[in-house]
Design a protein around this motif. Structure first.
Motif, PDB file in Angstrom:
ATOM      1  N   GLY A 182      27.346  47.827  53.223  1.00 42.75           N
ATOM      2  CA  GLY A 182      26.632  47.533  51.973  1.00 42.75           C
ATOM      3  C   GLY A 182      27.007  46.161  51.428  1.00 42.75           C
ATOM      4  O   GLY A 182      27.975  45.553  51.875  1.00 42.75           O
ATOM      5  N   ARG A 183      26.222  45.685  50.450  1.00 42.05           N
ATOM      6  CA  ARG A 183      26.455  44.370  49.856  1.00 42.05           C
ATOM      7  C   ARG A 183      27.860  44.228  49.291  1.00 42.05           C
ATOM      8  O   ARG A 183      28.544  43.241  49.512  1.00 42.05           O
ATOM      9  N   GLY A 184      28.260  45.248  48.539  1.00 39.44           N
ATOM     10  CA  GLY A 184      29.582  45.212  47.896  1.00 39.44           C
ATOM     11  C   GLY A 184      30.691  45.138  48.930  1.00 39.44           C
ATOM     12  O   GLY A 184      31.638  44.371  48.792  1.00 39.44           O
ATOM     13  N   ALA A 185      30.552  45.936  49.993  1.00 42.14           N
ATOM     14  CA  ALA A 185      31.579  45.970  51.044  1.00 42.14           C
ATOM     15  C   ALA A 185      31.626  44.629  51.768  1.00 42.14           C
ATOM     16  O   ALA A 185      32.706  44.132  52.089  1.00 42.14           O
ATOM     17  N   VAL A 186      30.457  44.031  52.019  1.00 41.18           N
ATOM     18  CA  VAL A 186      30.425  42.734  52.698  1.00 41.18           C
ATOM     19  C   VAL A 186      31.154  41.703  51.843  1.00 41.18           C
ATOM     20  O   VAL A 186      31.984  40.937  52.329  1.00 41.18           O
ATOM     21  N   LEU A 187      30.880  41.730  50.541  1.00 40.88           N
ATOM     22  CA  LEU A 187      31.513  40.774  49.634  1.00 40.88           C
ATOM     23  C   LEU A 187      33.033  40.959  49.637  1.00 40.88           C
ATOM     24  O   LEU A 187      33.802  40.021  49.765  1.00 40.88           O
ATOM     25  N   ARG A 188      33.445  42.219  49.515  1.00 41.50           N
ATOM     26  CA  ARG A 188      34.857  42.515  49.340  1.00 41.50           C
ATOM     27  C   ARG A 188      35.669  42.346  50.640  1.00 41.50           C
ATOM     28  O   ARG A 188      36.773  41.821  50.620  1.00 41.50           O
TER      29      ARG A 188
ATOM     30  N   THR B 102      43.457  45.733  59.437  1.00 35.94           N
ATOM     31  CA  THR B 102      44.064  46.244  60.666  1.00 35.94           C
ATOM     32  C   THR B 102      42.971  46.861  61.547  1.00 35.94           C
ATOM     33  O   THR B 102      41.833  47.042  61.108  1.00 35.94           O
ATOM     34  N   VAL B 103      43.340  47.174  62.791  1.00 31.01           N
ATOM     35  CA  VAL B 103      42.377  47.770  63.715  1.00 31.01           C
ATOM     36  C   VAL B 103      41.782  49.039  63.096  1.00 31.01           C
ATOM     37  O   VAL B 103      40.565  49.238  63.085  1.00 31.01           O
ATOM     38  N   ARG B 104      42.657  49.875  62.525  1.00 31.00           N
ATOM     39  CA  ARG B 104      42.183  51.122  61.895  1.00 31.00           C
ATOM     40  C   ARG B 104      41.228  50.831  60.750  1.00 31.00           C
ATOM     41  O   ARG B 104      40.180  51.463  60.631  1.00 31.00           O
ATOM     42  N   GLN B 105      41.608  49.856  59.898  1.00 35.08           N
ATOM     43  CA  GLN B 105      40.749  49.523  58.753  1.00 35.08           C
ATOM     44  C   GLN B 105      39.414  48.955  59.231  1.00 35.08           C
ATOM     45  O   GLN B 105      38.365  49.263  58.661  1.00 35.08           O
ATOM     46  N   ASN B 106      39.459  48.149  60.308  1.00 31.42           N
ATOM     47  CA  ASN B 106      38.225  47.605  60.857  1.00 31.42           C
ATOM     48  C   ASN B 106      37.267  48.719  61.252  1.00 31.42           C
ATOM     49  O   ASN B 106      36.058  48.622  61.042  1.00 31.42           O
ATOM     50  N   ALA B 108      37.442  51.882  60.082  1.00 31.54           N
ATOM     51  CA  ALA B 108      37.075  52.661  58.889  1.00 31.54           C
ATOM     52  C   ALA B 108      35.950  51.972  58.113  1.00 31.54           C
ATOM     53  O   ALA B 108      35.113  52.640  57.502  1.00 31.54           O
ATOM     54  N   LEU B 109      35.926  50.624  58.156  1.00 35.14           N
ATOM     55  CA  LEU B 109      34.950  49.874  57.356  1.00 35.14           C
ATOM     56  C   LEU B 109      33.511  50.047  57.814  1.00 35.14           C
ATOM     57  O   LEU B 109      32.578  49.807  57.055  1.00 35.14           O
ATOM     58  N   VAL B 110      33.290  50.448  59.070  1.00 34.09           N
ATOM     59  CA  VAL B 110      31.914  50.639  59.524  1.00 34.09           C
ATOM     60  C   VAL B 110      31.450  52.073  59.248  1.00 34.09           C
ATOM     61  O   VAL B 110      30.399  52.503  59.720  1.00 34.09           O
ATOM     62  N   HIS B 111      32.232  52.787  58.441  1.00 33.19           N
ATOM     63  CA  HIS B 111      31.889  54.141  58.006  1.00 33.19           C
ATOM     64  C   HIS B 111      31.628  55.101  59.146  1.00 33.19           C
ATOM     65  O   HIS B 111      30.498  55.563  59.330  1.00 33.19           O
TER      66      HIS B 111
END
Lengths: 272, 244
Positions: A182-188, B102-106, B108-111
């Motif tokens: 999302g936009r917010g996540a991209v920004l953050r 981190t690898v894990r956070q990377n 996690a960030l793509v949901h």
């Protein structure tokens, strides 16, 4: 045969280094290393002032006494507090608007084209002119004082952040889009971390600039604050008072640098 | 040979998940626009792995960007079954991990729809001990592996792989392909694999589309014999040699 003398030299070098390290051990404790030069400076000041013996160059101890007197009377806290509040407001306005403007100019060429000469113009506008004009046009008030100071910092924030926005890694932004972040996540998570070095640069130079300009704005159009006090002391030729406020001011700026800016920067750079 | 075995989309319309028809795609070049893709058509079935093989700079990466929806300026049509773009996992040519996470956070960030499954994926790809490292501390091979884990973590219906093993030494590349094949076995999905290495394509894909250089179009279609699929690079090279 050839390796031996080299080896011995290396060992000797290592031991010399080790010796220096042991001697300097105490200096490695950051605070000591920072405080010693300050102590030396204060001692030199005290000595020089006592030798010269002029009312226009009071020794450190006299200035400290004046500082204590101002602190006890409460006027130091009041004036420093109000100046600090103005600095905080002007800094926040300049950083937020400057960052938004910088990102827009860095990302969209038409915004950059439209505003480039305006920003360059503002960047080169003498601080005094901006303050005087805003006071004349919009009146002497807290809001105009803060606005005039923010206006002086805003263009330099915008120019610094614009560089950061231009250098953004399009590959990472594409990655974020392909995973439908999302936009917010991209920004953050994608954009801001890339801008941090530029934002810290802008914040540090901005704080230095705003401290200076807030005093001018206070001197010209406010009836309290450090700038106002310095004007009063100037009219009385009271160098002790001027130095006392200057000293208090320097201490506050240093404390902000040590307790706020540096820890924040360390946190942002954790991954490096 | 290839023509006879070509998967006829018309015959089994149910299985087709993607119908690509790019009439023209131009990119801006120094001396005016340049056509990089012209009249390129193919279909992809569910759970089918298709490799796009062609010389460097023939527009393969551009094609993946078009299919992935990152580039919408083209003439033609990318049609998905049911008319809905499915979940896509992309492995770019560079790992493109966020260096400050981190690898894990990377991952996690793509949901990932199932964080526990994502964790199992780290385990499966041999990344579990490195999960809390920041990407700059990883070797290129490890970072590539993390990028593959991230793409699988979203439980994609389609995987887009853009030269995922380029610039790795042969041993690391083979390890990467093994990892990919392992992940594939446990989580079936369709995939488009871009590569310039025919042996690699043979060792991973069900079907191969050979593309011509600038502008890219399909010049030949090869169906990898059933018995030779995903049998490692040596078998891939053997089959490739038979076709060239």
């Amino acid at each position: 045969m050839l390796a031996r003398p080299g080896h011995a030299t290396l060992l000797r070098l290592l031991s010399v280094r080790r010796l220096i390290e042991v001697c300097l051990g105490s200096f490695r404790l950051g605070w000591t290393a920072r405080l010693v030069p300050i102590m030396v400076l204060l001692a030199g000041w005290e000595l020089a002032a006592r030798l010269i013996g002029s009312r226009l160059f009071p020794p450190a101890s006299t200035v400290m006494a004046a500082l204590r007197h101002e602190a006890v009377s409460g006027s130091l806290a009041h004036n420093l507090g109000i100046t600090l509040a103005r600095v905080a407001c002007a800094f926040t306005v300049a950083m937020v608007l400057g960052t938004a403007l910088g990102v827009a100019m860095g990302r969209w060429r038409w915004v950059d084209r439209a505003l480039d000469s305006l920003v360059t113009g503002l960047l080169n506008l003498p601080a005094l002119v901006g303050i005087v004009l805003i006071y004349v046009w919009f009146g002497l008030s807290e809001a105009t004082a803060i606005a005039s100071v923010a206006l002086n910092k805003l263009p330099s924030t915008a120019v610094t952040v614009r560089e950061g926005a231009r250098a953004l890694d399009q590959g990472l932004i594409d990655m974020a889009h392909s995973f439908r972040m999302g936009r917010g996540a991209v920004l953050r998570h994608v954009v801001l971390p890339q801008l941090y070095p530029y934002l810290f640069g802008a914040a540090r130079s901005g704080l230095a600039l705003i401290w200076k300009i807030v005093l001018v704005a206070e001197l010209l159009g406010r009836s309290d604050g450090v700038g106002f006090q310095i004007q009063v002391y100037f009219q009385l030729f009271d160098v002790t008072g001027i130095l006392a406020y200057t000293l208090a001011f320097i201490v506050v700026v240093q404390v902000i640098e040590w307790l706020v800016l540096q820890p924040l920067e360390r946190r942002a750079n954790q991954w490096r | 040979m290839a023509g006879a075995a070509a998967v006829g989309a018309a015959g089994q319309p149910v299985a087709v998940m993607l119908d690509v028809n790019v009439a023209q795609k131009q990119v801006a070049a120094r001396n005016g626009p340049r056509t990089v893709i012209a009249d390129l058509r193919f279909t992809l079935e569910r759970d089918e792995i298709v490799a796009l093989v062609g010389p460097s700079g023939c527009g393969k990466t551009t094609l993946l960007r078009v299919i992935g929806g990152l580039d919408t300026h083209f003439d033609g049509r990318i049609a998905w079954a049911d008319g809905v773009t499915p979940r896509i996992g992309t492995v770019f040519q560079e790992p493109r991990l966020l260096p400050w996470r981190t690898v894990r956070q990377n991952i996690a960030l793509v949901h990932p729809p199932d964080p526990a499954a994502a964790e199992a994926l780290l385990e499966l790809l041999g990344l579990a001990p490195y999960g809390d490292l920041y990407p700059p501390a990883l070797s290129l091979g490890m970072a590539r592996r993390a990028a593959i884990a991230r793409a699988f973590a979203v439980q994609p219906a389609l995987l887009l792989l853009d030269e995922p093993f380029v610039s790795l030494d042969p041993a690391m590349a083979e390890q990467g392909r093994t990892v990919l094949a392992t992940a594939w076995r446990t989580r079936q999905c369709a995939a488009l694999l871009v590569t310039h290495d025919l042996a690699e394509a043979m060792s991973l894909a069900d079907r191969i589309l050979l593309l011509s250089a600038g502008p890219a179009r399909v010049v030949r279609e090869i169906v990898v014999p059933e018995g030779s699929r995903r049998r490692g690079i040596a078998e891939g090279a053997r089959v490739a040699a038979a076709f060239t």
